[in-house]
Design a protein around this motif. Sequence first.
Motif, PDB file in Angstrom:
ATOM      1  N   GLU A  73      29.629 -21.204   2.063  1.00 38.74           N
ATOM      2  CA  GLU A  73      29.254 -21.803   0.783  1.00 38.74           C
ATOM      3  C   GLU A  73      28.155 -22.853   0.932  1.00 38.74           C
ATOM      4  O   GLU A  73      28.263 -23.971   0.422  1.00 38.74           O
ATOM      5  N   VAL A  74      27.123 -22.455   1.686  1.00 38.63           N
ATOM      6  CA  VAL A  74      25.976 -23.346   1.860  1.00 38.63           C
ATOM      7  C   VAL A  74      25.014 -23.193   0.688  1.00 38.63           C
ATOM      8  O   VAL A  74      24.251 -24.089   0.371  1.00 38.63           O
ATOM      9  N   TRP A  75      25.077 -22.037   0.035  1.00 37.27           N
ATOM     10  CA  TRP A  75      24.080 -21.696  -0.971  1.00 37.27           C
ATOM     11  C   TRP A  75      24.684 -21.682  -2.366  1.00 37.27           C
ATOM     12  O   TRP A  75      25.748 -21.115  -2.583  1.00 37.27           O
ATOM     13  N   SER A  76      23.947 -22.288  -3.290  1.00 37.36           N
ATOM     14  CA  SER A  76      24.416 -22.301  -4.680  1.00 37.36           C
ATOM     15  C   SER A  76      23.430 -21.531  -5.547  1.00 37.36           C
ATOM     16  O   SER A  76      22.238 -21.464  -5.242  1.00 37.36           O
ATOM     17  N   LYS A  77      23.930 -20.965  -6.640  1.00 31.19           N
ATOM     18  CA  LYS A  77      23.035 -20.329  -7.612  1.00 31.19           C
ATOM     19  C   LYS A  77      22.800 -21.233  -8.823  1.00 31.19           C
ATOM     20  O   LYS A  77      22.101 -20.866  -9.755  1.00 31.19           O
ATOM     21  N   ARG A  78      23.380 -22.408  -8.791  1.00 28.97           N
ATOM     22  CA  ARG A  78      23.260 -23.293  -9.969  1.00 28.97           C
ATOM     23  C   ARG A  78      21.986 -24.123  -9.903  1.00 28.97           C
ATOM     24  O   ARG A  78      21.748 -24.842  -8.941  1.00 28.97           O
ATOM     25  N   VAL A  79      21.237 -24.066 -10.998  1.00 24.59           N
ATOM     26  CA  VAL A  79      19.917 -24.691 -11.009  1.00 24.59           C
ATOM     27  C   VAL A  79      19.999 -26.206 -10.791  1.00 24.59           C
ATOM     28  O   VAL A  79      19.061 -26.809 -10.272  1.00 24.59           O
ATOM     29  N   ASP A  80      21.134 -26.819 -11.126  1.00 22.91           N
ATOM     30  CA  ASP A  80      21.195 -28.278 -10.946  1.00 22.91           C
ATOM     31  C   ASP A  80      21.310 -28.670  -9.472  1.00 22.91           C
ATOM     32  O   ASP A  80      21.258 -29.851  -9.136  1.00 22.91           O
ATOM     33  N   HIS A  81      21.434 -27.667  -8.574  1.00 21.07           N
ATOM     34  CA  HIS A  81      21.358 -27.982  -7.142  1.00 21.07           C
ATOM     35  C   HIS A  81      19.917 -27.960  -6.624  1.00 21.07           C
ATOM     36  O   HIS A  81      19.685 -28.193  -5.439  1.00 21.07           O
ATOM     37  N   TRP A  82      18.978 -27.669  -7.483  1.00 21.66           N
ATOM     38  CA  TRP A  82      17.565 -27.629  -7.107  1.00 21.66           C
ATOM     39  C   TRP A  82      17.016 -29.051  -7.203  1.00 21.66           C
ATOM     40  O   TRP A  82      16.970 -29.622  -8.296  1.00 21.66           O
ATOM     41  N   ARG A  83      16.629 -29.610  -6.059  1.00 21.19           N
ATOM     42  CA  ARG A  83      16.237 -31.020  -6.033  1.00 21.19           C
ATOM     43  C   ARG A  83      15.034 -31.288  -6.954  1.00 21.19           C
ATOM     44  O   ARG A  83      15.048 -32.235  -7.745  1.00 21.19           O
ATOM     45  N   ALA A  84      14.006 -30.449  -6.869  1.00 24.21           N
ATOM     46  CA  ALA A  84      12.801 -30.686  -7.676  1.00 24.21           C
ATOM     47  C   ALA A  84      13.137 -30.636  -9.168  1.00 24.21           C
ATOM     48  O   ALA A  84      12.585 -31.391  -9.973  1.00 24.21           O
ATOM     49  N   TYR A  85      14.058 -29.771  -9.530  1.00 24.93           N
ATOM     50  CA  TYR A  85      14.464 -29.647 -10.941  1.00 24.93           C
ATOM     51  C   TYR A  85      15.209 -30.919 -11.373  1.00 24.93           C
ATOM     52  O   TYR A  85      14.926 -31.509 -12.418  1.00 24.93           O
ATOM     53  N   ALA A  86      16.126 -31.362 -10.512  1.00 26.65           N
ATOM     54  CA  ALA A  86      16.909 -32.556 -10.847  1.00 26.65           C
ATOM     55  C   ALA A  86      15.999 -33.780 -10.953  1.00 26.65           C
ATOM     56  O   ALA A  86      16.251 -34.687 -11.753  1.00 26.65           O
ATOM     57  N   GLU A  87      14.903 -33.771 -10.164  1.00 28.57           N
ATOM     58  CA  GLU A  87      13.981 -34.913 -10.203  1.00 28.57           C
ATOM     59  C   GLU A  87      12.919 -34.759 -11.282  1.00 28.57           C
ATOM     60  O   GLU A  87      11.976 -35.547 -11.354  1.00 28.57           O
ATOM     61  N   GLY A  88      13.025 -33.728 -12.105  1.00 26.23           N
ATOM     62  CA  GLY A  88      12.109 -33.541 -13.241  1.00 26.23           C
ATOM     63  C   GLY A  88      10.719 -33.074 -12.832  1.00 26.23           C
ATOM     64  O   GLY A  88       9.755 -33.249 -13.574  1.00 26.23           O
ATOM     65  N   ARG A  89      10.602 -32.456 -11.643  1.00 26.22           N
ATOM     66  CA  ARG A  89       9.270 -32.023 -11.199  1.00 26.22           C
ATOM     67  C   ARG A  89       8.941 -30.582 -11.580  1.00 26.22           C
ATOM     68  O   ARG A  89       7.826 -30.135 -11.381  1.00 26.22           O
ATOM     69  N   VAL A  90       9.919 -29.856 -12.115  1.00 26.98           N
ATOM     70  CA  VAL A  90       9.625 -28.479 -12.534  1.00 26.98           C
ATOM     71  C   VAL A  90       9.196 -28.542 -14.012  1.00 26.98           C
ATOM     72  O   VAL A  90       9.959 -29.016 -14.859  1.00 26.98           O
ATOM     73  N   PRO A  91       7.971 -28.120 -14.308  1.00 27.84           N
ATOM     74  CA  PRO A  91       7.490 -28.243 -15.688  1.00 27.84           C
ATOM     75  C   PRO A  91       8.418 -27.515 -16.671  1.00 27.84           C
ATOM     76  O   PRO A  91       8.900 -26.420 -16.377  1.00 27.84           O
ATOM     77  N   ALA A  92       8.641 -28.147 -17.838  1.00 26.22           N
ATOM     78  CA  ALA A  92       9.557 -27.563 -18.823  1.00 26.22           C
ATOM     79  C   ALA A  92       9.063 -26.188 -19.281  1.00 26.22           C
ATOM     80  O   ALA A  92       9.856 -25.342 -19.693  1.00 26.22           O
ATOM     81  N   ASP A  93       7.742 -25.966 -19.196  1.00 26.34           N
ATOM     82  CA  ASP A  93       7.223 -24.673 -19.674  1.00 26.34           C
ATOM     83  C   ASP A  93       6.983 -23.690 -18.515  1.00 26.34           C
ATOM     84  O   ASP A  93       6.301 -22.679 -18.686  1.00 26.34           O
ATOM     85  N   TRP A  94       7.520 -23.992 -17.356  1.00 28.02           N
ATOM     86  CA  TRP A  94       7.379 -23.027 -16.240  1.00 28.02           C
ATOM     87  C   TRP A  94       8.070 -21.720 -16.649  1.00 28.02           C
ATOM     88  O   TRP A  94       9.245 -21.730 -17.076  1.00 28.02           O
ATOM     89  N   PRO A  95       7.354 -20.579 -16.571  1.00 33.91           N
ATOM     90  CA  PRO A  95       7.858 -19.344 -17.197  1.00 33.91           C
ATOM     91  C   PRO A  95       9.247 -18.883 -16.739  1.00 33.91           C
ATOM     92  O   PRO A  95       9.945 -18.226 -17.496  1.00 33.91           O
ATOM     93  N   LEU A  96       9.672 -19.224 -15.504  1.00 28.59           N
ATOM     94  CA  LEU A  96      10.952 -18.680 -15.037  1.00 28.59           C
ATOM     95  C   LEU A  96      12.121 -19.631 -15.296  1.00 28.59           C
ATOM     96  O   LEU A  96      13.275 -19.295 -15.004  1.00 28.59           O
ATOM     97  N   LEU A  97      11.806 -20.811 -15.852  1.00 27.63           N
ATOM     98  CA  LEU A  97      12.856 -21.829 -15.941  1.00 27.63           C
ATOM     99  C   LEU A  97      14.019 -21.400 -16.852  1.00 27.63           C
ATOM    100  O   LEU A  97      15.189 -21.566 -16.498  1.00 27.63           O
ATOM    101  N   ALA A  98      13.674 -20.828 -18.003  1.00 26.98           N
ATOM    102  CA  ALA A  98      14.732 -20.454 -18.959  1.00 26.98           C
ATOM    103  C   ALA A  98      15.720 -19.476 -18.298  1.00 26.98           C
ATOM    104  O   ALA A  98      16.941 -19.604 -18.469  1.00 26.98           O
ATOM    105  N   LEU A  99      15.190 -18.560 -17.508  1.00 27.87           N
ATOM    106  CA  LEU A  99      16.064 -17.584 -16.840  1.00 27.87           C
ATOM    107  C   LEU A  99      16.985 -18.294 -15.842  1.00 27.87           C
ATOM    108  O   LEU A  99      18.198 -18.054 -15.823  1.00 27.87           O
ATOM    109  N   LEU A 100      16.410 -19.193 -15.022  1.00 26.30           N
ATOM    110  CA  LEU A 100      17.209 -19.842 -13.970  1.00 26.30           C
ATOM    111  C   LEU A 100      18.230 -20.833 -14.550  1.00 26.30           C
ATOM    112  O   LEU A 100      19.223 -21.154 -13.903  1.00 26.30           O
TER     113      LEU A 100
END
Length: 464
Positions: A73-100
């Motif tokens: 259980e080293v790997w998660s599929k939950r987007v809130d485990h993505w550090r850049a996302y949690a730090e607000g560095r993934v642009p809100a309009d990045w095309p794949l964000l809604a899917l993830l």
Amino acid sequence: MISERWTASAVEGLISLPLESLLTGDYEADPALVHERLRTRYGPVAPIDVMGVPVWFAMGYDEVLHIMQNAREVWSKRVDHWRAYAEGRVPADWPLLALLQADNSGFHDGERHRGLRGAWIAGLRPFQEPGSEQAQRLERAMVRYCDDLVGVIAEGGPAGSADLAAQYARPFPLLVANHLLGVTIERGEELLEDQWRLLDGADSAGAYQRLHAALLELATVKRQRRGDDLPSYMIEAKPDLTDEELARELMMLSGFLDFTGSLICNVILEAITNPRLRESLSVGAIEEVVNRVALANPALANLTFRYARTEVKLGRFTIAAGDPVMLSIAGAHADPRFAGALARDTIRSTRAHLAWGAGPHRCPSQRLATQMSTIAVRRLLDRFSTLKPALPSGRLPWRPSPFVRALRALPVHYELSRSFSGTPRPESGGEPSPPALKDATQDGGDGRPRSGLLAFLRRLRRTQ
Ligand code: HEM
């Protein structure tokens, strides 16, 4: 191109490396060459950018399988485990964000994932159990759908041209979706058209809203009046599933059926470009072609991300906690450690491919998707005496996508078999659609109105 928000942030690990963009013209034309280049330069795991966002790209068979199995259980599929996302560095309009960010079983771990997955497995079981009444009914319906689709193509004459992606391989799984969902054929056409729009991008946002509203309504109807269908079986298996949760799960069907359409296209292409295949196409032989195409040209080429929960070694790199990894099924299949073993025909059989995933998120619908592909290809080859690609293989158009390897069109020249009259069933004269989704497990069998369906397919033919 990586934007400043990445380079300006803590420069270490992934973002300090030179990143190659994955989705280039080269990748669209020949992903295998890009995999080879990355593998030569970096080994089984490479730093890349996906539409401007830094990601690790895993292409080694052992690495991909290991992450899929997620033993510790080293790997998660939950987007809130993505550090850049949690730090607000993934642009809100990045095309794949809604899917993830989707709140469904594909993007959960642990108990929550197990509960929702259990509902899928139970919901699909009756349709995948050999010999069950539901499986037999579904099989008959699939054969009819294939014949209807061929019937519309045949309206163009006993010989001519067709696009087997738009007119056959892609609508077929959507018709199967309506059967699984247990909706009336009239209202089902709205669903079908919206699923098509959602996947094709035209009015995709509007289609998403309408589809979600329709599936929510369907969930409510099915809770009140169960039928022999996927939503009813899912509710039965997990009664605490809310209507909203069920609608979100069912939204996933569009994507999965799109992969199925893509796989069918890839199998048809193999079947019509390899003349030796046509001679010996029994059901078993077609299943084997499906298996080989899933290995050589997997429809779902790359998967959505996994995020490292802790620092972990992978390939030649150390992956920091919170980094995203994209698993490449196509890349893993081309890994010389796997492909080489296959060529030597040793322990790793062609069945050890990863096209259906592995581990806790492994596809629960492999049997159904294989059966759909087998029936669609067998029926097509029965109905046409000649099918020849209208374009050389190097000029076939592929859809640009980070996830699927799918043909945008499969133009062919055809001749119908003499034994097939090709006359579609008469239209009913346009009966009004019912006001709401009705519980109907009949799926447009003989004698039921089909005017909307045929009109939809004819429109597809005209807009090619
Ligand atoms: C050619 C067609 C298909 C392919 C190649 C395919 C492949 C896959 C793969 C690789 C996964 C694992 C994803 C991951 O680990 O991130 C998956 C998951 C899944 N598939 Fe399929 N699939 C196909 C068709 C279908 C169909 C037709 C259905 C439903 C009717 C379906 C339902 C699912 C579901 C619900 C999951 C999520 C399982 C989970 O997260 O536990 N798939 N599929």
